[in-house]
Enzyme design. Sequence first.
Site, PDB file in Angstrom:
ATOM      1  N   HIS A 134     -63.198  68.897 -20.284  1.00  0.00           N
ATOM      2  CA  HIS A 134     -62.532  68.957 -18.981  1.00  0.00           C
ATOM      3  C   HIS A 134     -61.038  68.678 -19.107  1.00  0.00           C
ATOM      4  O   HIS A 134     -60.207  69.419 -18.564  1.00  0.00           O
ATOM      5  CB  HIS A 134     -63.142  67.964 -17.985  1.00  0.00           C
ATOM      6  N   CYS A 163     -66.912  70.949 -15.096  1.00  0.00           N
ATOM      7  CA  CYS A 163     -66.850  70.838 -13.634  1.00  0.00           C
ATOM      8  C   CYS A 163     -67.790  71.826 -12.954  1.00  0.00           C
ATOM      9  O   CYS A 163     -68.261  71.584 -11.849  1.00  0.00           O
ATOM     10  CB  CYS A 163     -65.414  71.049 -13.159  1.00  0.00           C
ATOM     11  N   ASP A 213     -47.369  68.471 -38.133  1.00  0.00           N
ATOM     12  CA  ASP A 213     -46.247  67.540 -38.130  1.00  0.00           C
ATOM     13  C   ASP A 213     -45.912  67.165 -39.575  1.00  0.00           C
ATOM     14  O   ASP A 213     -46.646  67.496 -40.502  1.00  0.00           O
ATOM     15  CB  ASP A 213     -46.537  66.317 -37.265  1.00  0.00           C
ATOM     16  N   CYS A 243     -63.340  74.565 -15.395  1.00  0.00           N
ATOM     17  CA  CYS A 243     -63.944  74.356 -16.708  1.00  0.00           C
ATOM     18  C   CYS A 243     -65.470  74.277 -16.605  1.00  0.00           C
ATOM     19  O   CYS A 243     -66.020  73.991 -15.533  1.00  0.00           O
ATOM     20  CB  CYS A 243     -63.385  73.095 -17.369  1.00  0.00           C
ATOM     21  N   CYS A 288     -60.967  72.561 -10.585  1.00  0.00           N
ATOM     22  CA  CYS A 288     -60.988  72.872 -12.015  1.00  0.00           C
ATOM     23  C   CYS A 288     -62.071  73.906 -12.326  1.00  0.00           C
ATOM     24  O   CYS A 288     -63.193  73.810 -11.821  1.00  0.00           O
ATOM     25  CB  CYS A 288     -61.234  71.602 -12.829  1.00  0.00           C
ATOM     26  N   ASP A 293     -47.297  68.431 -27.426  1.00  0.00           N
ATOM     27  CA  ASP A 293     -48.572  68.027 -28.019  1.00  0.00           C
ATOM     28  C   ASP A 293     -48.811  66.581 -27.634  1.00  0.00           C
ATOM     29  O   ASP A 293     -47.858  65.820 -27.422  1.00  0.00           O
ATOM     30  CB  ASP A 293     -48.532  68.143 -29.549  1.00  0.00           C
TER      31      ASP A 293
END
Length: 375
Positions: A339, A313, A92, A310, A308, A270
């Site tokens: 997660h 999890c 940015d 991930c 999920c 973002d």
Amino acid sequence: MTRFQFSIAARDGKARTGTISMLRGEIRTPAFMPVGTAATVKAMKVEDVRNTGADIILGNTYHLMLRPGAERVARLGGLHKFMGWDRPILTDSGGYQVMSLSDLRKITEEGVSFRSHLDGSRHMLTPERSMEIQRLLGSDIVMAFDECPRADQPRDVIAQSMEMSMRWAKRSRDGFDSGAEHAARSALFGIQQGALDEELRGISAQKLTEIGFDGYAIGGLAVGEGQEAMFATLDFAPGQLPDDRPRYLMGVGKPDDLVGAVERGVDMFDCVLPSRSGRNGQAFTWNGPLNIRNARFAEDTDPLDDRCSCPTCGKYSRAYLHHLVRAGEILGAMLMTEHNLSFYQQLMQGMRDAIVQGRFAAFAAGFRRDYNSGK
């Protein structure tokens, strides 16, 4: 690979999916960019950020110019080498942080003078200096320097601010183009301003298009106006920008914000929310957000989200995460962040797939039904 190329593979209503091709890799859109404020996505190693599915991350000009300093990062080989991330980075411009974090700031046509929130030291940030800092960092996608006024200010104040941001956009373009070698391998995005006003945003979009940018951001939203007002603005703002360029909604947002914005033609996002919320014990799930600190999770052996994929999890229970977060253990922040970032990337992949298959409306409706079911 080309310096910068955006191709749209499929459309479904206003929603689009495609690919941004750059020298450091491809970015699948709609894309969510995890925020690496100070050369790190907090509580995550870069390889783990990549494993969540992120194609690109964001760095903060304001924070990095103050600490460790852009010149130091350049001496150490640039931001990619410094933090060990070899894929695209968007930086940015520093404008928003100057407006929101620094004390005793003064805005003039030249730029913004301010005192650091770290040590009170004086600094001047101009469009030219912002371009120089982002060049020193080695950014792949550079953002034009702009001012972001609050949406509740009088229309004439917002109009004057937008006009100055457009003059700064031209100076940003010139400053970026003067960095020959960096400009030859990087991209520059302009930022549309105008708060919630359709006419002002239309003027802003026209001026930016005349200057010419690789992509266009929608700035000045998600600054307290609320989701309804944001969506009302997104009903017209993306369509004012060039159709063949990526559209980036800055600083957004919650999972339901992302779905609503993709529905309205946005390609890039973002937000600090998934990482910050994770550190504070909030998990985002397909059935809505949950606060793992709540006593009801103390003996809950289920994963955070059984839909999920991930690692968190796959291995750890809500009860264990509840214990870690309540005890203030660092691992709790790490696992919760992993997660949340994974969930966000799974949501983006779900939207990309739905657009290709022409079922985005059904995906969005199903998402909202399930996401709001837990509230």
